[in-house]
Scaffold this active site. Structure first.
Site, PDB file in Angstrom:
ATOM      1  N   ASP A 194       0.449   3.634   9.462  1.00 17.93           N
ATOM      2  CA  ASP A 194       0.492   2.332   8.790  1.00 17.93           C
ATOM      3  C   ASP A 194       1.506   1.438   9.514  1.00 17.93           C
ATOM      4  O   ASP A 194       2.638   1.871   9.799  1.00 17.93           O
ATOM      5  CB  ASP A 194       0.924   2.575   7.338  1.00 17.93           C
ATOM      6  CG  ASP A 194       0.755   1.361   6.447  1.00 17.93           C
ATOM      7  OD1 ASP A 194      -0.076   0.485   6.777  1.00 17.93           O
ATOM      8  OD2 ASP A 194       1.435   1.292   5.397  1.00 17.93           O
ATOM      9  N   SER A 230      -2.143  -3.149  -4.129  1.00 20.16           N
ATOM     10  CA  SER A 230      -1.870  -2.504  -5.419  1.00 20.16           C
ATOM     11  C   SER A 230      -2.174  -3.496  -6.530  1.00 20.16           C
ATOM     12  O   SER A 230      -2.000  -4.706  -6.374  1.00 20.16           O
ATOM     13  CB  SER A 230      -0.399  -2.076  -5.500  1.00 20.16           C
ATOM     14  OG  SER A 230      -0.234  -0.842  -4.824  1.00 20.16           O
ATOM     15  N   ASP A 240       0.092   1.524  -1.983  1.00 20.99           N
ATOM     16  CA  ASP A 240       1.308   2.324  -1.996  1.00 20.99           C
ATOM     17  C   ASP A 240       2.077   2.104  -3.309  1.00 20.99           C
ATOM     18  O   ASP A 240       2.411   3.045  -4.032  1.00 20.99           O
ATOM     19  CB  ASP A 240       2.197   1.947  -0.792  1.00 20.99           C
ATOM     20  CG  ASP A 240       3.403   2.860  -0.644  1.00 20.99           C
ATOM     21  OD1 ASP A 240       3.562   3.781  -1.461  1.00 20.99           O
ATOM     22  OD2 ASP A 240       4.194   2.658   0.296  1.00 20.99           O
TER      23      ASP A 240
END
Ligand code: G3H
Ligand code: 13P
Ligand code: ZN
Length: 350
Positions: free
Chosen positions: A83, A235, A277
């Site tokens: 990432d 998210s 995440d």
């Protein structure tokens, strides 16, 4: 053999119209919880490690965790992704440690703070792509800088992202430039900027088209129907998780994330990889806080981590189901890296 490249996995997702959540991991507990969820619903998996994760756990430890997962879950195609790689060294050392995909994030300079020029991004991304493709590994590039359209600022929470303020021309990926970038770099997937940012504090209100520009996703997909789009900062920061966290003594000010319905809309318009995440962190942290609150005498870490893993597992299972990932693991025959390299060879030679 279940270790799959991002390219092969996202090609499958595009053919069948689903999206794949890419969950960040730092440790064994997160990895086990995610794989348990995937196995329960027959979903292929993308696990991604940031530079921070690699320095937290160590490359050797992460590599051994990935080996163990592969042995424990041979039927689950498992993509291991770097990432936000910041330079060639990060990307190549990830490949050395068994990653099947790397992100070369050339939207920022190697300090991961300073916005880069277009030419810099083009040059470093094309070079990393050439090297990675030579060994069959996939590459995700990024065009446009992640940050809030409300404030013009990048995220500060996890120490990476630009400092200061940017205007909308830098915070929204330009579709014309996207066509040029993908053509010249030959990346397998493209992360685009449309108003999302990392961390819990993305929006100060329920986002609408003014601050979450899904129209940019739609326009880029219209121009580049074959590129796999990536949504970072995705998210949802669900209200129930904020409430659970705060009821257990946490202090998270009211915030809004990316609604799942908007991600589903993105998946209909070429989004194939959805980076998550913060939700995973919040799911685990809320449970750890709850156990600490209800059992103040408890000191066995497993008593904190087991319910935290269960909460993460349930969150991941939900995302696999909502994004249509569930049911696809058993439909994929994983191609080895050597075969992926063979397929890239005519383009590298050209
Ligand atoms: O890229 C952002 C991810 O949330 C990773 O965060 O750098 O704190 O591991 P991190
Ligand atoms: P979130 O902070 O929204 O979970 O985004 C994570 C991410 O984009 C990692 O690259
Ligand atoms: Zn990201």
């Amino acid at each position: 053999m279940a270790r799959i490249t991002l390219r092969q996995l996202l090609d499958h997702a595009a053919e069948r119209g689903y999206g794949v959540p890419a969950f960040n991991i730092n440790n064994m507990e997160q990895a086990l919880a995610i794989l348990e969820a995937a196995a329960a619903v027959d979903a292929p998996v993308i696990l991604q490690a940031s530079r921070g994760a690699r320095s937290y756990a160590g490359d050797l430890m992460l590599a051994r965790i990935f080996d163990a997962l592969e042995a424990m879950y041979p039927a689950i195609p498992l993509c291991i992704h770097q990432d936000h790689g910041n330079d060639e060294t990060t990307c190549l050392s990830a490949i050395q440690h068994g990653f099947t995909s790397v992100m070369m994030d050339g939207s920022l300079l190697a300090d991961a703070k300073t916005p880069a020029t277009y030419d810099y991004n083009l040059d470093i991304t094309a070079r990393v792509t050439r090297m990675a493709h030579a060994v069959g590994v996939s590459v995700e590039g990024e065009l446009g800088v992640l940050g809030s359209l409300e404030t013009g600022e990048g995220e500060k929470e996890d120490g990476h992202g630009f400092e200061g303020k940017l205007d909308h021309s830098q915070l929204l990926t330009d579709p014309d430039q996207a066509v040029d970038f993908v053509t010249r770099t030959e990346v397998d997937a493209l992360a685009i900027a449309m108003g999302t940012s990392h961390g819990a504090y993305k929006f100060t209100r329920q986002p609408d088209g003014e601050i979450l520009a899904m129209s940019v996703v739609e326009e880029i997909h219209r121009r580049l129907p074959d590129i796999h789009l990536v949504m970072h900062g995705s998210s949802s920061v669900p209200q129930e998780l904020q409430d659970q966290f705060n009821q257990a003594g946490g202090q998270m000010p009211q915030t809004w994330g990316v609604p799942l319905a908007e991600i589903e809309r993105g998946i209909k318009h070429g989004v194939r990889k959805v980076n998550i995440d913060t939700d995973c962190r919040l799911a685990m942290a809320a449970e750890i806080r709850r156990v600490a609150k209800v059992s103040p005498a408890e000191f066995d870490p497993r008593k904190f981590l087991k319910p935290a893993m269960e909460s993460l597992r349930d969150l991941c299972r939900d995302r696999f189901e909502r994004f249509g990932t569930a049911g696809n693991a058993s439909k994929i025959t994983v191609l080895p890296l050597a075969e992926m390299a063979r397929r890239y060879r005519p383009r590298i030679a050209a």
